[in-house]
Design an enzyme around this catalytic site. Structure first.
Site, PDB file in Angstrom:
ATOM      1  N   SER A 278       0.850  -1.197   0.000  1.00  0.00           N
ATOM      2  CA  SER A 278       0.000   0.000   0.000  1.00  0.00           C
ATOM      3  C   SER A 278       0.885   1.246   0.000  1.00  0.00           C
ATOM      4  O   SER A 278       2.050   1.175  -0.388  1.00  0.00           O
ATOM      5  CB  SER A 278      -0.940  -0.030   1.209  1.00  0.00           C
ATOM      6  OG  SER A 278      -1.933   0.966   1.081  1.00  0.00           O
ATOM      7  N   ASN A 279       0.354   2.374   0.416  1.00  0.00           N
ATOM      8  CA  ASN A 279       1.104   3.634   0.454  1.00  0.00           C
ATOM      9  C   ASN A 279       0.554   4.482   1.607  1.00  0.00           C
ATOM     10  O   ASN A 279      -0.482   4.148   2.179  1.00  0.00           O
ATOM     11  CB  ASN A 279       1.008   4.335  -0.910  1.00  0.00           C
ATOM     12  CG  ASN A 279      -0.420   4.684  -1.259  1.00  0.00           C
ATOM     13  OD1 ASN A 279      -1.049   5.497  -0.607  1.00  0.00           O
ATOM     14  ND2 ASN A 279      -0.968   4.014  -2.276  1.00  0.00           N
TER      15      ASN A 279
END
Ligand code: C5P
Length: 209
Positions: free
Chosen positions: A23-24
């Site tokens: 993810s981020n």
């Protein structure tokens, strides 16, 4: 103006197994602020949100998703050709080629993860007006944003340098420029995300007349 706004926000999660994902750091703040600004102006507003711990802005219909492909499906189900589509989400560009249904033991895992590209939701979307975001780093931000604007057929792109203090992921402020397909740019001072969301809505109203 009797427009409907569809807005994406937040990160996506691309699961490797039942316990791990790619993810981020997006928190969804910018996208939620844009949805809140649209709803405050009385537009019907749909927010397609990745995993975010933010309350749903008043007057907004929220659809929660997890992965980029979930987001693609939700957007294609909801978006109509006459809508304004604002893609604020930090969509993961890649996902693991396969997802293991349980939790892999560390000894069972390969140190190499095979990835495949995710669909580009903004590129594929069919809407009357499309606005994108470009989170970039380093020199060439404006030139890259212009190229993206043309390639994805956008009315405008909102560009910011995510390495600059007070801009980009997480915080309550951002420092953005609006870039248009003809190469025009409008640079803004560092401002609160709510204020930037209002500037985006002002610009949208100009573009949609
Ligand atoms: O090409 P890039 O990822 O930099 O483009 C960023 C813009 O495209 C953002 O508006 C983002 O929400 C959107 N995007 C998308 N689907 C992707 C990747 C980016 O909608 N898979």
């Amino acid at each position: 103006m009797n427009r409907r706004f569809v807005i994406t926000a937040g990160p996506t999660r691309e699961f490797i197994d039942a316990a791990r994902f790619i993810s981020n750091p997006s928190t969804g703040r910018m996208g939620f602020a844009v949805a809140a600004a649209a709803a405050r102006r009385g537009y019907e507003t749909v927010l397609v949100a990745g995993p975010c711990s933010l309350p749903t802005p008043q007057g907004v219909e929220r659809i929660d998703i997890v992965s980029a492909r979930d987001m693609q499906k939700a957007v294609s189900d909801v978006l109509r050709p006459e809508d304004v589509f604002i893609a604020v989400a930090a969509v993961a560009d890649w996902r693991p080629e396969s997802v293991f249904p349980g939790k892999l033991k560390k000894e069972e895992m390969s140190p190499v993860l095979r990835l495949v590209r995710n669909p580009d939701i903004l590129l594929e979307a069919k809407a009357a007006v499309k606005i994108g975001f470009a989170a970039e780093t380093g020199p060439g931000i404006i030139a890259n944003a212009k190229e993206k604007c043309r390639r994805k057929n956008l009315a405008m792109i909102v560009a910011n340098d995510i390495l600059e203090t007070g801009a980009g992921f997480g915080g309550t402020t951002n420092h953005v420029s609006f870039i248009f397909p003809d190469g025009r740019t409008k640079a803004f001072e560092m401002a609160g995300k709510d204020e930037i969301a209002d500037s985006i809505l002002d610009e949208c109203e100009g573009l949609c007349v």
